[in-house]
Write a protein that holds these residues in place. Structure first.
Motif, PDB file in Angstrom:
ATOM      1  N   GLY A 389      -0.696  -9.322  -1.443  1.00  0.00           N
ATOM      2  CA  GLY A 389      -1.018 -10.738  -1.334  1.00  0.00           C
ATOM      3  C   GLY A 389       0.051 -11.500  -0.575  1.00  0.00           C
ATOM      4  N   PHE A 390       1.314 -11.243  -0.885  1.00  0.00           N
ATOM      5  CA  PHE A 390       2.416 -11.921  -0.211  1.00  0.00           C
ATOM      6  C   PHE A 390       2.439 -11.611   1.276  1.00  0.00           C
ATOM      7  CE2 PHE A 390       6.784 -11.179   1.379  1.00  0.00           C
ATOM      8  CZ  PHE A 390       7.187 -12.502   1.497  1.00  0.00           C
ATOM      9  N   SER A 391       2.217 -10.362   1.636  1.00  0.00           N
ATOM     10  CA  SER A 391       2.406  -9.948   3.028  1.00  0.00           C
ATOM     11  C   SER A 391       1.243 -10.319   3.937  1.00  0.00           C
ATOM     12  CB  SER A 391       2.645  -8.432   3.095  1.00  0.00           C
ATOM     13  OG  SER A 391       1.519  -7.724   2.614  1.00  0.00           O
ATOM     14  N   MET A 392       0.035 -10.479   3.401  1.00  0.00           N
ATOM     15  CA  MET A 392      -1.128 -10.581   4.275  1.00  0.00           C
ATOM     16  C   MET A 392      -1.992 -11.817   4.077  1.00  0.00           C
ATOM     17  SD  MET A 392      -2.421  -6.609   4.359  1.00  0.00           S
ATOM     18  CE  MET A 392      -1.295  -5.301   4.831  1.00  0.00           C
ATOM     19  N   HIS A 393      -1.637 -12.711   3.151  1.00  0.00           N
ATOM     20  CA  HIS A 393      -2.553 -13.816   2.868  1.00  0.00           C
ATOM     21  C   HIS A 393      -2.582 -14.865   3.971  1.00  0.00           C
ATOM     22  CE1 HIS A 393       1.148 -15.916   1.802  1.00  0.00           C
ATOM     23  NE2 HIS A 393       0.467 -17.033   1.718  1.00  0.00           N
ATOM     24  N   LYS A 394      -1.517 -14.967   4.741  1.00  0.00           N
ATOM     25  CA  LYS A 394      -1.437 -16.050   5.725  1.00  0.00           C
ATOM     26  C   LYS A 394      -0.736 -15.538   6.978  1.00  0.00           C
ATOM     27  CE  LYS A 394      -0.172 -20.949   5.961  1.00  0.00           C
ATOM     28  NZ  LYS A 394       0.536 -22.055   5.247  1.00  0.00           N
ATOM     29  N   PRO A 395      -1.435 -14.765   7.814  1.00  0.00           N
ATOM     30  CA  PRO A 395      -0.795 -14.233   9.024  1.00  0.00           C
ATOM     31  C   PRO A 395      -0.371 -15.347   9.972  1.00  0.00           C
ATOM     32  CG  PRO A 395      -3.164 -13.803   9.041  1.00  0.00           C
ATOM     33  CD  PRO A 395      -2.838 -14.346   7.688  1.00  0.00           C
ATOM     34  N   GLN A 396       0.892 -15.327  10.354  1.00  0.00           N
ATOM     35  CA  GLN A 396       1.441 -16.311  11.277  1.00  0.00           C
ATOM     36  C   GLN A 396       2.261 -15.590  12.335  1.00  0.00           C
ATOM     37  OE1 GLN A 396       3.583 -18.899   8.511  1.00  0.00           O
ATOM     38  NE2 GLN A 396       1.971 -20.429   8.679  1.00  0.00           N
ATOM     39  N   PRO A 397       1.972 -15.833  13.608  1.00  0.00           N
ATOM     40  CA  PRO A 397       2.739 -15.158  14.669  1.00  0.00           C
ATOM     41  C   PRO A 397       4.192 -15.608  14.686  1.00  0.00           C
ATOM     42  CG  PRO A 397       1.285 -16.829  15.599  1.00  0.00           C
ATOM     43  CD  PRO A 397       0.933 -16.721  14.149  1.00  0.00           C
ATOM     44  N   HIS A 398       5.086 -14.660  14.890  1.00  0.00           N
ATOM     45  CA  HIS A 398       6.498 -14.981  14.982  1.00  0.00           C
ATOM     46  C   HIS A 398       7.210 -13.955  15.849  1.00  0.00           C
ATOM     47  CE1 HIS A 398       7.675 -11.713  12.210  1.00  0.00           C
ATOM     48  NE2 HIS A 398       6.584 -12.022  11.549  1.00  0.00           N
ATOM     49  N   ASP A 399       8.050 -14.422  16.710  1.00  0.00           N
ATOM     50  CA  ASP A 399       8.944 -13.572  17.517  1.00  0.00           C
ATOM     51  C   ASP A 399       8.198 -12.465  18.260  1.00  0.00           C
ATOM     52  OD1 ASP A 399      11.239 -14.986  16.565  1.00  0.00           O
ATOM     53  OD2 ASP A 399      11.083 -13.859  14.699  1.00  0.00           O
ATOM     54  N   GLY A 600       9.818   6.538 -12.208  1.00  0.00           N
ATOM     55  CA  GLY A 600      10.343   6.486 -10.849  1.00  0.00           C
ATOM     56  C   GLY A 600       9.290   6.329  -9.784  1.00  0.00           C
ATOM     57  N   ILE A 601       8.027   6.565 -10.120  1.00  0.00           N
ATOM     58  CA  ILE A 601       7.009   6.434  -9.075  1.00  0.00           C
ATOM     59  C   ILE A 601       6.723   4.971  -8.747  1.00  0.00           C
ATOM     60  CG2 ILE A 601       5.975   8.590  -9.816  1.00  0.00           C
ATOM     61  CD1 ILE A 601       3.611   7.041 -10.857  1.00  0.00           C
ATOM     62  N   ILE A 602       7.096   4.048  -9.634  1.00  0.00           N
ATOM     63  CA  ILE A 602       6.875   2.634  -9.327  1.00  0.00           C
ATOM     64  C   ILE A 602       7.732   2.196  -8.148  1.00  0.00           C
ATOM     65  CG2 ILE A 602       6.940   0.283 -10.202  1.00  0.00           C
ATOM     66  CD1 ILE A 602       4.757   1.981 -11.449  1.00  0.00           C
ATOM     67  N   PRO A 603       9.071   2.402  -8.175  1.00  0.00           N
ATOM     68  CA  PRO A 603       9.843   2.040  -6.976  1.00  0.00           C
ATOM     69  C   PRO A 603       9.445   2.839  -5.749  1.00  0.00           C
ATOM     70  CG  PRO A 603      11.227   3.183  -8.585  1.00  0.00           C
ATOM     71  CD  PRO A 603       9.956   2.827  -9.278  1.00  0.00           C
ATOM     72  N   MET A 604       9.004   4.083  -5.925  1.00  0.00           N
ATOM     73  CA  MET A 604       8.561   4.857  -4.766  1.00  0.00           C
ATOM     74  C   MET A 604       7.290   4.260  -4.170  1.00  0.00           C
ATOM     75  SD  MET A 604      10.867   7.011  -4.185  1.00  0.00           S
ATOM     76  CE  MET A 604      10.028   7.789  -2.812  1.00  0.00           C
ATOM     77  N   MET A 605       6.394   3.767  -5.015  1.00  0.00           N
ATOM     78  CA  MET A 605       5.202   3.082  -4.509  1.00  0.00           C
ATOM     79  C   MET A 605       5.590   1.857  -3.702  1.00  0.00           C
ATOM     80  SD  MET A 605       2.325   3.044  -7.520  1.00  0.00           S
ATOM     81  CE  MET A 605       1.400   1.836  -6.573  1.00  0.00           C
ATOM     82  N   VAL A 606       6.556   1.105  -4.214  1.00  0.00           N
ATOM     83  CA  VAL A 606       6.993  -0.099  -3.505  1.00  0.00           C
ATOM     84  C   VAL A 606       7.530   0.258  -2.128  1.00  0.00           C
ATOM     85  CG1 VAL A 606       8.643  -2.002  -3.528  1.00  0.00           C
ATOM     86  CG2 VAL A 606       7.469  -1.354  -5.628  1.00  0.00           C
ATOM     87  N   VAL A 607       8.404   1.259  -2.079  1.00  0.00           N
ATOM     88  CA  VAL A 607       9.062   1.614  -0.820  1.00  0.00           C
ATOM     89  C   VAL A 607       8.093   2.302   0.140  1.00  0.00           C
ATOM     90  CG1 VAL A 607      10.861   3.061   0.207  1.00  0.00           C
ATOM     91  CG2 VAL A 607      11.336   1.746  -1.862  1.00  0.00           C
ATOM     92  N   LEU A 608       7.359   3.280  -0.346  1.00  0.00           N
ATOM     93  CA  LEU A 608       6.539   4.104   0.538  1.00  0.00           C
ATOM     94  C   LEU A 608       5.252   3.422   0.971  1.00  0.00           C
ATOM     95  CD1 LEU A 608       6.911   7.587  -1.200  1.00  0.00           C
ATOM     96  CD2 LEU A 608       8.087   6.765   0.848  1.00  0.00           C
ATOM     97  N   MET A 609       4.610   2.682   0.063  1.00  0.00           N
ATOM     98  CA  MET A 609       3.290   2.145   0.375  1.00  0.00           C
ATOM     99  C   MET A 609       3.259   0.626   0.460  1.00  0.00           C
ATOM    100  SD  MET A 609       1.618   4.913   0.787  1.00  0.00           S
ATOM    101  CE  MET A 609      -0.032   4.245   0.932  1.00  0.00           C
ATOM    102  N   MET A 610       3.719  -0.056  -0.590  1.00  0.00           N
ATOM    103  CA  MET A 610       3.545  -1.504  -0.632  1.00  0.00           C
ATOM    104  C   MET A 610       4.363  -2.218   0.444  1.00  0.00           C
ATOM    105  SD  MET A 610       1.258  -1.817  -2.903  1.00  0.00           S
ATOM    106  CE  MET A 610       0.678  -0.203  -2.361  1.00  0.00           C
ATOM    107  N   ALA A 611       5.576  -1.764   0.694  1.00  0.00           N
ATOM    108  CA  ALA A 611       6.355  -2.309   1.806  1.00  0.00           C
ATOM    109  C   ALA A 611       5.990  -1.622   3.109  1.00  0.00           C
ATOM    110  CB  ALA A 611       7.851  -2.162   1.529  1.00  0.00           C
ATOM    111  N   GLY A 612       5.578  -0.359   3.016  1.00  0.00           N
ATOM    112  CA  GLY A 612       5.276   0.399   4.223  1.00  0.00           C
ATOM    113  C   GLY A 612       4.039  -0.068   4.955  1.00  0.00           C
ATOM    114  N   VAL A 613       3.002  -0.474   4.232  1.00  0.00           N
ATOM    115  CA  VAL A 613       1.755  -0.877   4.889  1.00  0.00           C
ATOM    116  C   VAL A 613       1.953  -2.106   5.780  1.00  0.00           C
ATOM    117  CG1 VAL A 613      -0.568  -1.780   4.498  1.00  0.00           C
ATOM    118  CG2 VAL A 613       0.220   0.222   3.221  1.00  0.00           C
TER     119      VAL A 613
END
Length: 711
Positions: A389-399, A600-613
């Motif tokens: 939700g944070f990353s994709m709710h409001k796409p705004q062009p930058h740089d 430990g799979i929770i932080p791995m999900m954050v790093v590998l998928m939720m931030a990665g996508v």
């Protein structure tokens, strides 16, 4: 992804004594490979097959007008299989159809001898659907020499300009419904009696629905108000999925994760009409749109948020039917001869006795297991809904990096300075000497576009970009430069230096290839940790990782290329790079699963998928998501994997070496840390064997399937 459920399913054979025979051990190890294989295959076979080349099928549209011309337009639209046109008398009739979501768009024909037509659409019904219907109706106006204007009769709010709030809200409700069951089956099975389960489910559904609204509303800003809507729809959706998953668990035990994942996520997403229009999906998924909980929950929220509740009742009925049917069947099951026995789960005679809270973990108290049964799925819910939700709710062009090319260097410098001043923070404009140099920078993905100034009076400017690099950033750059040149009365020619293929019309193939590699590596170590805790040394599971990585990479290539036909060529490179990615991600995942267990799979999900996508640029461009993800693009394995797949298909392997280095570094660090963990475990076991302070607390000691001396 319900990783805990995978682990529970792979743990069906738990409860064997340390002397279990070799045949049972072999069966168990085979199950460890089968479960992640099935889950990765189900997910990405469905997503790739339905979304690699979506095209409209009988998309309902309205034509506003009368007479022979209007009828001819309707007949022309109905001549193919892309649209299903209906003739209506007035603009208000067409708007009503759009608000009821019975039409995806409308073409208002010119009247009173004018040549001005209007295309009506509703972006709140789906951004992709809005774009598709305009692409279908605009050529009709061109064929009849009409000028067209567009009008959005149901626009999206500024806080949710991408239209993803209902998608991630509905997905969160699915996770809240089925993830907890996989933990409860093994950790707190006494709560699965209906008389205990129903009040727990009611409280849980209210809590999770409130959290979803809190994340998407006050925290992210994608939703304004509507708390009671989220609470009501969320409680129904979570109850529908929770009761249905309870029924599956009572029938087939931990293996319920497979049909559960298939129904709630794998089939639910393409049938949802929330990401891509359901009218772009095969007919089977159009049918599922009317019967599955995910589409019902998402469409119910969309109906209230954007369409004044039109059609709400139909979607609520779908959820109610799931609740009633699942509840009735659960009652019948509890009254049957097998009663409350759950297949594959050893009965716990005393709920207060200690038992593992998570698969493969040490025995825990009842209170701890209660906390795990709620905390683990709640963490997954917050991570998925919050990050996406944070990353994709409001796409705004930058740089956005752009180069300017002109015949005179001074003119190029002047134009670049003017664009940087006018669009400060949106564009990052530099100068290239020649068109060839500029297009080479586009192909290497160093810049997004090149703006070439006219070389002579009365000639157009040219905007070069590559849809294969990312379709959303190409659309964004066109939307920026077209009004700029129009304001100066300057014609603009748009050139795609590397278009997408016919089997990758949305540009999503590279994202699904990369995600499948990451998911395969991530899941296997998580399953291994829960399903085979006796495999504790690096020397024991390293050969398993190697075989898994190579086998899965070969299979995924065969699936995507030969069976589905979504990718083509570069077979050996695709297999080799996929195997390296899977292997490296598995090693990195093992660092946490071997030390802190399944938590430990929770932080791995954050790093590998939720931030990665969002950092990958596989779907939405990294220049449209929050700036925090831009530096992550250069260091995370998922962006590297996505760019490898994209580069092999479209850019002759440019940049592959750098991405392979990123993945290899992850693997090397994982290998070193796993060697350190081996030494740490040896020291713990020596202290345990000598009666030291760790005696009796060695990890997984109670679940070893082979004698300790075999290690």
């Amino acid at each position: 992804m319900d990783t805990e459920a995978v682990i529970e399913a792979a743990d069906v054979l738990d409860g064997r004594p340390p002397g279990a025979d070799r045949k049972e051990q072999i069966i168990r190890m085979v199950a460890l490979f089968v479960m992640p294989f099935l889950m990765v295959t189900m997910m990405f076979a469905t997503y790739m097959a339905t979304m690699h080349s979506p095209h409209p099928r009988d998309m309902p549209v309205a034509v506003v007008g009368s007479g022979a011309t209007a009828q001819a337009v309707v007949d022309g639209l109905n001549a193919g299989d892309s649209t299903e046109a209906t003739l209506v008398a007035t603009r208000d009739d067409a708007v009503d159809l759009l608000h009821d979501q019975e039409a995806t768009g409308a073409l208002v024909l010119p009247t009173d001898g004018s040549a001005n037509a209007t295309i009506l659409s509703a972006s709140a019904a789906g951004a992709s659907q809005n774009a598709t219907v305009q692409q279908l109706l605009a050529p009709v106006a061109v064929q009849n020499s009409w000028q067209t204007t567009t009008e959005d009769v149901a626009p999206l709010p500024a806080g949710d300009s991408a239209g993803i709030a209902v998608l991630f809200a509905a997905m969160g409700m699915m996770l809240a419904g089925y993830v907890p069951l996989s933990i409860m089956v093994m950790g707190v099975p006494h709560l699965l009696r209906l008389r205990r389960f129903l009040p727990v489910l009611a409280g849980w559904s209210a809590l999770t629905s409130s959290i979803i609204w809190l994340i998407l509303g006050p925290i992210v800003g994608a939703v304004d108000g509507h708390y009671l809507t989220f609470l009501g729809v969320g409680m129904l959706a979570t109850a529908a999925v929770g009761l249905a998953q309870l029924l599956l668990s009572k029938l087939i035990g931990p293996l319920a994760v497979l049909p559960g994942m298939l129904l709630w996520v794998v089939f639910g997403m393409p049938a949802s009409n929330l990401a891509l229009s359901v009218h772009n999906m095969p007919g089977f998924f159009q049918f599922l749109h009317g019967v599955l909980p995910l589409p019902a929950a998402g469409e119910a929220l969309r109906s209230v948020l954007y369409f004044d509740g039109n059609g709400l009742g139909t979607h609520l009925i779908v959820l109610a039917v799931w609740i009633v049917a699942a509840l009735a069947l659960c009652l019948l099951k509890e009254r049957s001869a097998s009663g409350n026995m759950i297949p594959g789960v050893p009965p716990i005679s005393d709920p207060d006795s200690k038992a593992p809270a998570l698969a493969g973990g040490p025995p825990r108290s009842k209170r701890f297991r209660y906390v795990a049964a709620a905390g683990f799925p709640l963490a997954i819910l917050v991570v998925v809904v919050g990050a996406m939700g944070f990353s994709m709710h409001k796409p705004q062009p930058h740089d956005i990096p752009v180069v300017v090319v002109a015949a005179a260097p001074g003119q190029a410098q002047q134009t670049a300075a003017g664009l940087n001043a006018q669009l400060d923070g949106i564009l990052d404009v530099t100068v290239a000497d020649t068109v060839d140099e500029a297009t080479e920078q586009i192909r290497s993905r160093d810049v997004v576009a090149a703006f070439v100034l006219p070389s002579a009076p009365d000639t157009p400017a040219t905007l070069y970009s590559a849809s294969a690099a990312n379709a959303s950033q190409q659309s964004a750059i066109r939307a920026i430069f077209q009004p700029i040149t129009a304001a100066q009365g300057l014609p603009l020619t748009v050139t795609d230096v590397q278009p997408l293929s016919e089997t990758d019309t949305g540009g999503s193939n590279s994202m699904y290839v990369g995600m499948s590699w990451i998911m395969a590596g991530f899941l296997f170590l998580a399953v291994l940790r829960g399903g085979a805790p006796h495999v504790r040394r690096l020397r024991q599971f390293l050969p398993l990782l190697g075989g898994w990585a190579i086998g899965m990479s070969v299979w995924l290539w065969f699936l995507f290329d030969v069976l589905i036909g979504a990718i083509s060529g570069n077979a050996l490179e695709t297999i080799a790079y996929g195997a390296l990615t899977i292997f490296s991600v598995s090693l990195a995942t093992g660092v946490l699963t071997r030390t802190v267990g399944l938590a430990g799979i929770i932080p791995m999900m954050v790093v590998l998928m939720m931030a990665g996508v969002p950092a990958s640029g596989g779907g939405m461009s990294v220049y449209l998501v929050p700036e925090v993800f831009r530096p992550l693009q250069d260091v995370l394995p998922l962006p590297a994997a996505v760019d490898i797949a994209r580069s092999l298909r479209y850019f002759d392997g440019v940049g592959v070496g750098q991405n392979l280095l990123v993945i290899a570094i992850w693997g090397a660090i994982g290998l070193v840390l796993n060697l350190v963990i081996d030494q740490w475990l040896k020291r713990r076991e020596r202290r345990s064997d000598s009666g030291g302070p760790d005696a009796g607390t060695a990890p997984e000691a109670h679940l070893r399937l082979v004698p300790a001396e075999a290690h």
